[in-house]
Design a protein around this motif. Structure first.
Motif, mmCIF file in Angstrom:
data_model
loop_
_atom_site.group_PDB
_atom_site.id
_atom_site.type_symbol
_atom_site.label_atom_id
_atom_site.label_comp_id
_atom_site.label_asym_id
_atom_site.label_seq_id
_atom_site.Cartn_x
_atom_site.Cartn_y
_atom_site.Cartn_z
ATOM 1 N N VAL A 172 0.860 -1.185 0.000
ATOM 2 C CA VAL A 172 0.000 0.000 0.000
ATOM 3 C C VAL A 172 0.894 1.231 0.000
ATOM 4 O O VAL A 172 1.957 1.225 0.637
ATOM 5 C CB VAL A 172 -0.954 0.061 1.210
ATOM 6 N N PRO A 173 0.508 2.297 -0.702
ATOM 7 C CA PRO A 173 1.312 3.524 -0.677
ATOM 8 C C PRO A 173 1.204 4.215 0.674
ATOM 9 O O PRO A 173 0.334 3.888 1.501
ATOM 10 C CB PRO A 173 0.702 4.368 -1.796
ATOM 11 N N MET A 174 2.051 5.188 0.902
ATOM 12 C CA MET A 174 2.122 5.844 2.205
ATOM 13 C C MET A 174 0.815 6.523 2.596
ATOM 14 O O MET A 174 0.472 6.585 3.770
ATOM 15 C CB MET A 174 3.268 6.855 2.206
ATOM 16 N N ASP A 175 0.066 7.034 1.601
ATOM 17 C CA ASP A 175 -1.168 7.728 1.945
ATOM 18 C C ASP A 175 -2.286 6.773 2.342
ATOM 19 O O ASP A 175 -3.397 7.204 2.672
ATOM 20 C CB ASP A 175 -1.620 8.635 0.791
ATOM 21 N N ARG A 176 -2.004 5.447 2.296
ATOM 22 C CA ARG A 176 -2.992 4.462 2.749
ATOM 23 C C ARG A 176 -2.551 3.815 4.062
ATOM 24 O O ARG A 176 -2.991 2.718 4.394
ATOM 25 C CB ARG A 176 -3.164 3.379 1.687
ATOM 26 N N ARG A 177 -1.712 4.512 4.785
ATOM 27 C CA ARG A 177 -1.236 3.968 6.061
ATOM 28 C C ARG A 177 -2.379 3.735 7.037
ATOM 29 O O ARG A 177 -2.429 2.718 7.736
ATOM 30 C CB ARG A 177 -0.212 4.938 6.658
ATOM 31 N N ASP A 178 -3.314 4.656 7.094
ATOM 32 C CA ASP A 178 -4.448 4.551 8.012
ATOM 33 C C ASP A 178 -5.374 3.417 7.550
ATOM 34 O O ASP A 178 -5.806 3.394 6.395
ATOM 35 C CB ASP A 178 -5.219 5.871 8.025
ATOM 36 N N PRO A 179 -5.692 2.443 8.413
ATOM 37 C CA PRO A 179 -6.577 1.349 8.006
ATOM 38 C C PRO A 179 -7.909 1.827 7.441
ATOM 39 O O PRO A 179 -8.485 1.176 6.564
ATOM 40 C CB PRO A 179 -6.771 0.560 9.307
ATOM 41 N N ALA A 180 -8.401 2.975 7.920
ATOM 42 C CA ALA A 180 -9.683 3.469 7.416
ATOM 43 C C ALA A 180 -9.603 3.830 5.938
ATOM 44 O O ALA A 180 -10.617 3.781 5.220
ATOM 45 C CB ALA A 180 -10.125 4.686 8.223
ATOM 46 N N SER A 181 -8.405 4.178 5.446
ATOM 47 C CA SER A 181 -8.248 4.575 4.051
ATOM 48 C C SER A 181 -8.202 3.377 3.110
ATOM 49 O O SER A 181 -8.260 3.543 1.892
ATOM 50 C CB SER A 181 -6.984 5.409 3.874
ATOM 51 N N ARG A 182 -8.091 2.176 3.657
ATOM 52 C CA ARG A 182 -8.048 0.976 2.824
ATOM 53 C C ARG A 182 -9.136 -0.023 3.244
ATOM 54 O O ARG A 182 -8.954 -1.236 3.153
ATOM 55 C CB ARG A 182 -6.666 0.331 2.872
ATOM 56 N N SER A 183 -10.245 0.503 3.688
ATOM 57 C CA SER A 183 -11.343 -0.363 4.114
ATOM 58 C C SER A 183 -11.905 -1.178 2.954
ATOM 59 O O SER A 183 -12.479 -2.249 3.160
ATOM 60 C CB SER A 183 -12.457 0.476 4.752
ATOM 61 N N ALA A 184 -11.707 -0.688 1.701
ATOM 62 C CA ALA A 184 -12.205 -1.432 0.539
ATOM 63 C C ALA A 184 -11.494 -2.767 0.383
ATOM 64 O O ALA A 184 -12.019 -3.681 -0.267
ATOM 65 C CB ALA A 184 -12.036 -0.599 -0.730
ATOM 66 N N ALA A 185 -10.296 -2.887 0.943
ATOM 67 C CA ALA A 185 -9.535 -4.126 0.827
ATOM 68 C C ALA A 185 -9.783 -5.068 1.999
ATOM 69 O O ALA A 185 -9.200 -6.144 2.050
ATOM 70 C CB ALA A 185 -8.048 -3.807 0.725
ATOM 71 N N ARG A 186 -10.614 -4.667 2.912
ATOM 72 C CA ARG A 186 -10.874 -5.486 4.103
ATOM 73 C C ARG A 186 -11.612 -6.762 3.713
ATOM 74 O O ARG A 186 -12.553 -6.743 2.924
ATOM 75 C CB ARG A 186 -11.693 -4.675 5.096
ATOM 76 N N VAL A 187 -11.175 -7.881 4.254
ATOM 77 C CA VAL A 187 -11.817 -9.170 4.012
ATOM 78 C C VAL A 187 -12.320 -9.700 5.345
ATOM 79 O O VAL A 187 -11.528 -10.008 6.239
ATOM 80 C CB VAL A 187 -10.844 -10.182 3.368
#
Length: 265
Positions: free
Chosen positions: A124-139
């Motif tokens: 993930v790039p640095m701007d996706r460090r926060d888990p909330a910013s990558r919730s679309a990838a949550r399984v």
């Protein structure tokens, strides 16, 4: 012209004891190192061949207990269970497609109750460090994972260690025992499974493959042949310098002074 040719003809190979001893020691070192590099070359070629064979095997379920982690390294395996998404960890990653960032390691609780395996889900790039910013990838929920087993190695002499990362900070390298202690997890396997591409949810706006697996990568530099040739070349150069430097006029001794036995003085 004739005098110069005559002087050249009168030169003989008359080595001194000191130069001979130094040259023998230098040749022993350089030839020995060259031979050692050839042995390393053979070892590296056999290792690469073994890794290629293991990575080509069909995926097999990862055993509940891994007695010999090295025997499973680079082998494709399958896992069944669920991700502990609230315990994501970030690992400092090399740039990916021109972007800097992290690899996400998520603990995976196995469905058979045999414990937890750390799964590297990708970049993930640095701007996706926060888990909330990558919730679309949550399984969420029960799922299955296919990946390659990697055995984390201790840092080298010039490589930084993890120290004691603060909560939420990134790790320098994967370390299952230390990570398990930091997350208060028990029964964590001593390996990391790198999830293969094409699984799970991707991350919109991130590089291809982000959080949906990573391409298997085995970085084993193999420069041993070049190193061997370098050492053998140095040995040949040393021998040449020795021969040329120890050619003396026939009427001088090994110390460069006139030889009374030849000059008749």
């Amino acid at each position: 012209m004739s005098s110069a040719a005559e002087a050249g003809e009168r030169r003989r190979f008359r080595p001194s004891l000191g130069a001979t001893l130094v040259t023998i020691a230098g040749l022993a070192v350089t030839v020995g190192l060259g031979t050692w590099q050839l042995e390393r070359l053979q070892w590296k070629q056999e290792l690469v061949a073994r890794i290629d064979r293991q990575m080509a095997e069909p995926p097999a379920p990862l055993p509940a207990r891994i007695g010999d982690p090295a025997a499973w390294e680079f082998r494709p395996v399958t896992l069944a269970g669920r991700f502990l998404n609230d315990k994501d960890m970030l690992l400092i990653a090399r740039p990916h497609q021109g972007q800097v960032g992290y690899e996400v390691l998520t603990p995976f609780s196995r469905a058979d109750g045999s414990g937890i395996v750390l799964v590297n889900r990708g970049f993930v790039p640095m701007d996706r460090r926060d888990p909330a910013s990558r919730s679309a990838a949550r399984v969420d929920g029960e799922t299955s994972v296919t990946g390659i087993v990697r055995v984390p190695q201790p840092p080298g002499f010039f490589q930084p260690g993890n120290g004691t990362p603060a909560p939420g900070s990134a790790w320098m390298r994967a370390d299952p025992p230390a990570m398990a202690a930091a997350l208060s997890l028990e029964g964590v396997a001593p390996v990391v499974v790198e999830m293969l591409p094409g699984q799970g949810a991707g991350l919109p706006g991130a590089p291809r493959g982000s959080l949906s697996g990573i391409e298997p990568r085995v970085e084993l530099p193999n420069n041993h042949l070049q190193y061997a040739l370098t050492w053998y070349g140095l040995a040949a150069t040393l021998a040449g310098i020795y021969v040329l430097s120890q050619r003396r006029r026939a009427d001088t001794g090994t110390d460069g002074r006139p030889d009374d036995r030849i000059s008749g003085a």
